[in-house]
Design a protein around this motif. Structure first.
Motif, mmCIF file in Angstrom:
data_model
loop_
_atom_site.group_PDB
_atom_site.id
_atom_site.type_symbol
_atom_site.label_atom_id
_atom_site.label_comp_id
_atom_site.label_asym_id
_atom_site.label_seq_id
_atom_site.Cartn_x
_atom_site.Cartn_y
_atom_site.Cartn_z
ATOM 1 N N GLN A 146 0.822 -1.207 0.000
ATOM 2 C CA GLN A 146 0.000 0.000 0.000
ATOM 3 C C GLN A 146 0.859 1.262 0.000
ATOM 4 O OE1 GLN A 146 -3.052 -0.302 -0.637
ATOM 5 N NE2 GLN A 146 -3.807 1.766 -0.334
ATOM 6 N N ILE B 98 2.131 1.837 -3.480
ATOM 7 C CA ILE B 98 1.055 2.296 -4.369
ATOM 8 C C ILE B 98 0.707 3.754 -4.096
ATOM 9 C CG2 ILE B 98 -1.409 1.995 -4.883
ATOM 10 C CD1 ILE B 98 -0.876 -1.059 -4.582
ATOM 11 N N VAL B 99 0.570 4.117 -2.844
ATOM 12 C CA VAL B 99 0.206 5.489 -2.482
ATOM 13 C C VAL B 99 1.262 6.482 -2.957
ATOM 14 C CG1 VAL B 99 -0.082 7.029 -0.484
ATOM 15 C CG2 VAL B 99 -1.291 4.851 -0.570
ATOM 16 N N ASN C 131 2.909 6.480 -5.718
ATOM 17 C CA ASN C 131 3.072 6.546 -7.167
ATOM 18 C C ASN C 131 1.710 6.696 -7.857
ATOM 19 O OD1 ASN C 131 3.167 5.093 -9.919
ATOM 20 N ND2 ASN C 131 5.318 5.506 -9.470
ATOM 21 N N ALA C 132 1.532 7.771 -8.610
ATOM 22 C CA ALA C 132 0.249 8.043 -9.266
ATOM 23 C C ALA C 132 -0.147 6.936 -10.241
ATOM 24 C CB ALA C 132 0.312 9.383 -9.999
ATOM 25 N N ARG D 52 -1.494 4.099 -8.218
ATOM 26 C CA ARG D 52 -2.812 4.428 -7.656
ATOM 27 C C ARG D 52 -3.887 4.242 -8.725
ATOM 28 N NH1 ARG D 52 0.044 8.844 -5.484
ATOM 29 N NH2 ARG D 52 -1.014 10.267 -6.902
ATOM 30 N N GLU D 53 -3.578 4.674 -9.940
ATOM 31 C CA GLU D 53 -4.520 4.497 -11.042
ATOM 32 C C GLU D 53 -4.775 3.014 -11.300
ATOM 33 O OE1 GLU D 53 -5.054 5.778 -15.724
ATOM 34 O OE2 GLU D 53 -3.097 6.010 -14.778
ATOM 35 N N GLU E 123 -4.534 0.594 -9.177
ATOM 36 C CA GLU E 123 -5.319 0.085 -8.053
ATOM 37 C C GLU E 123 -6.798 0.424 -8.243
ATOM 38 O OE1 GLU E 123 -5.576 -1.537 -3.932
ATOM 39 O OE2 GLU E 123 -4.454 -1.922 -5.748
ATOM 40 N N LEU E 124 -7.090 1.624 -8.713
ATOM 41 C CA LEU E 124 -8.479 2.009 -8.975
ATOM 42 C C LEU E 124 -9.093 1.153 -10.077
ATOM 43 C CD1 LEU E 124 -8.211 5.892 -8.693
ATOM 44 C CD2 LEU E 124 -9.320 4.317 -7.079
ATOM 45 N N LYS F 222 -12.487 -1.113 0.813
ATOM 46 C CA LYS F 222 -11.418 -0.113 0.891
ATOM 47 C C LYS F 222 -11.276 0.458 2.302
ATOM 48 C CE LYS F 222 -11.270 3.133 -2.121
ATOM 49 N NZ LYS F 222 -11.639 4.180 -3.065
ATOM 50 N N GLU G 162 -8.042 -0.119 4.787
ATOM 51 C CA GLU G 162 -7.253 0.979 5.355
ATOM 52 C C GLU G 162 -7.218 0.910 6.875
ATOM 53 O OE1 GLU G 162 -9.125 4.449 3.697
ATOM 54 O OE2 GLU G 162 -8.401 3.971 1.677
#
Length: 188
Positions: free
Chosen positions: A105, A108-109, A111-112, A115-116, A118-119, A155, A159
């Motif tokens: 996590q 991922i957080v 790096n944009a 994150r994309e 992951e979405l 999600k 978290e």
């Protein structure tokens, strides 16, 4: 190196998390990951198509487990009850993976692009869950709403589970989030 390496995929994932955490995603290559794992770059590409996929390879397993559980929920289950069954099943994947999940996590957080990705993974999961609900006879709009709720609960639960220092199970947080959602929608 021998022709067959035991647990190559697991070693590559572990090496990637270590290197991404130390150097950052952008500064790490697939060759670096393979070397860290004691494997060849060719072996890396037998398991993963690029350096992002080492972080997302479990998405298909998560989706299959979630959808199978929703599909197998009792016929009398409401859409929310069916997604609760799916959330419980998905929680099993995360048992004993808290620290690796935290590392993943954090990468991922930071790096944009990740994150994309992951979405996209979560959107695909929502679509698959909605499809499973439709197969159960849930109308389109209700199926889509319930699937999106499932992803939101997943999600938020994820978290909170990552931040939990009391070592409670992932399932505790998804169940608690779902209970809070029921309270919110009941107007209490």
């Amino acid at each position: 190196m021998s022709r067959w390496e035991p647990n190559a995929r697991g070693r590559l994932v572990e090496a990637a998390l270590t290197l991404y955490s130390e150097r950052g995603f952008e500064q790490t290559t697939a060759a670096d990951i393979a070397r860290q794992a004691g494997l060849t770059e060719r072996t890396y590409f037998r398991h993963f198509k690029d350096k992002r996929e080492v972080l997302f390879w479990g998405a298909a397993q998560l989706e299959e487990l979630f959808v199978t559980a929703v599909t197998g929920a009792p016929d009398s289950a409401t859409p929310i009850e069916a997604i609760a069954v799916g959330l419980d099943a998905a929680a099993h994947l995360f048992e004993d993976r808290r620290e690796a999940s935290r590392q993943r996590q954090a990468v991922i957080v930071a790096n944009a692009e990740l994150r994309e990705r992951e979405l996209i993974k979560l959107a695909n999961l929502a679509a698959a869950v909605a499809g499973a609900l439709r197969d159960r006879g849930v109308p389109d709009t209700a199926a889509s709403l319930a699937a999106e709720i499932a992803i939101a609960v997943f999600k938020i639960g994820f978290e909170r589970w990552l931040d939990d220092h009391r070592q409670r199970e992932f399932r505790f947080f998804t169940r608690e989030s779902l209970a809070q959602l029921k309270t919110v929608t009941a107007g209490k």
